[in-house]
Design an enzyme around this catalytic site. Structure first.
Site, PDB file in Angstrom:
ATOM      1  CG  ASP A 200      -1.790   1.194   1.326  1.00 16.15           C
ATOM      2  OD1 ASP A 200      -1.606   2.127   0.528  1.00 16.15           O
ATOM      3  OD2 ASP A 200      -2.673   1.203   2.201  1.00 16.15           O
ATOM      4  CD  GLN A 203      -0.922   8.716   3.678  1.00 11.87           C
ATOM      5  OE1 GLN A 203      -0.207   9.686   3.419  1.00 11.87           O
ATOM      6  NE2 GLN A 203      -2.219   8.836   3.837  1.00 11.87           N
TER       7      GLN A 203
END
Ligand code: PMP
Length: 409
Positions: A200, A203
């Site tokens: 992921d 960020q």
């Protein structure tokens, strides 16, 4: 190193007064970043001068729009060092990327008794799609725990990875704790037991360089809107052999090669996963955002955020009653999450808002993490290329003011 005052001039929204005489202090880039003029202009230019549908028209505007859309893909591929553009799929956002993999790869590769490993610090986007899949297939989800300082208990990986593990999906940087995870090490650990690794990068991509070949991850997901690009578009990187073996996610136009009344054959990668009229303006905007970050230099972006974050962590730690979440020092990405005495984070955010300071308050789509931390919610200030030391000072002063509003001793 770029000049922050010059950078600020690239973001017209920073001139906004949120209330009369109260200028905006935008400390919510981790939720969604603001957009530089070049990104807005690239999308305007497309709509004003060459909007048309792509891939199917033979007229001039359609050709121009198709080239711009595919050029954006090339820019993204270079940005993450993907070996080919075929491995860069445009999706709606990071969330859709996880759903695509869970649906398409998951439904063909996950069965009863299989395990999917996540971590305790994941965003709901990297939890719920796997929970839906696991429920349907009788698979088990396990969570690698975190330490009190907000780092992953990497040394316990052996207990959580085994020959039943099919996938280890984890965040590169926590959107709450700010923890920067050792991605290469985690990918290697997954591969060592024959599992795939998905990162992921929601960020991560906005803040530091990504090299999918060096990381050797199998899938990686991120959203454009957190990295100076528009909303409505995100990226799924996947290794070619995996994407090739996966069935389509959505069916319809563009993702097919041939359709008969009896059935269909799929298009080549990456279009096999891009059904229907795609996000043309958004891809062009994302391409411009990549250009913008390259122009600043992604390493300079990271260095600026590190400096600001260190300063913020030090300043905030001096506010009495304030508890910072996450690890200290260089393990910490460009944000600071905290609680302040017994004041509800929403109340903190409201007091700050009156001073023009935009922060995020709540569970930040990471409810299991907050449960683990034993708090219902937290407040989060997040920093980006335009954040100044003065803005951090304003945040700190506003938190002292919040203490007096709520009469904290
Ligand atoms: N993962 C992380 C770590 C995030 O911070 C976010 C956005 N808050 C997401 C996934 C989901 O991104 P999006 O809502 O753009 O799909």
């Amino acid at each position: 190193m770029f000049n922050v005052e010059d950078v600020r001039r690239d973001f017209p929204i920073l001139d906004t007064e949120v209330y009369p005489g109260v200028p905006l202090v935008y400390l919510d880039s981790a939720a969604s970043s603001q957009k530089p003029t070049s990104v807005i202009a690239a999308m305007d230019d497309y709509y004003i001068h060459y909007h048309a549908n792509i891939h199917r028209g033979v007229h001039r505007l359609s050709e121009l729009a198709t080239s711009a859309y595919e050029l954006a893909r090339q820019k993204v591929a270079r940005f993450i060092n993907a070996p080919t553009t075929e491995e860069v799929v445009f999706v709606g956002n990071a969330t859709e990327a996880f759903n695509l993999v869970a649906y398409s790869w998951g439904r063909t590769n996950i069965g009863p008794g299989d395990e999917i490993l996540l971590t305790e610090m994941e965003h709901h986007a990297n939890i719920v799609p796997w929970q839906i899949l696991a429920r349907e297939k009788g698979a088990t989800i396990r969570y690698l725990p975190i330490r009190d300082d907000g780092t992953l208990l990497v040394e316990r990986l052996d207990e959580f990875l085994n020959k039943r593990t099919r996938l280890f999906s984890f965040t590169g940087v926590s959107n709450v704790l700010g923890t920067i995870n050792p991605v290469t090490e985690l990918v290697e650990a997954a591969h060592a037991v024959g599992a795939l690794a998905m990162v992921d990068a929601a960020q991560t991509a906005p803040h530091m360089s990504i090299d999918v070949q060096a990381l050797n991850c199998d899938f990686l997901a991120f959203s454009s809107h957190k990295m100076c690009g528009p909303t409505g578009i995100g990226v799924l990187y996947g290794k070619r052999e995996l994407l090739e073996a996966m069935p389509p996610f959505l069916g319809g136009g563009d993702m097919i090669r041939r359709v008969t009344l009896e059935g269909f054959t799929t298009n080549d990668l990456p279009w096999k996963f891009e059904a229907g009229t795609p996000r043309i303006a958004e891809a062009i905007g994302l391409g411009a955002a990549v250009d913008y970050l390259n122009h600043l230099g992604i390493d300079a972006v990271h260095a600026h955020e590190q400096t600001i974050t260190q300063y913020a962590l030090e300043s905030l730690s001096e506010v009495p009653g304030l508890s910072l979440l996450g690890p200290p020092g260089s393990l910490h990405g460009g944000l600071a999450s905290f609680t302040l005495g017994g004041v509800h984070p929403h109340d903190i955010a409201e007091v700050l808002d009156k001073k023009g300071i935009a922060i995020r308050a709540g569970h930040h789509c990471a409810m299991p993490l907050h449960q683990k931390l034993g708090i219902p919610a937290s407040a989060r200030a997040s920093f980006y290329v335009h954040t100044t030391f003065e803005e951090v000072d304003q945040l700190t002063a506003a938190l002292h003011h919040t203490r007096s509003v709520f009469r904290l001793n």
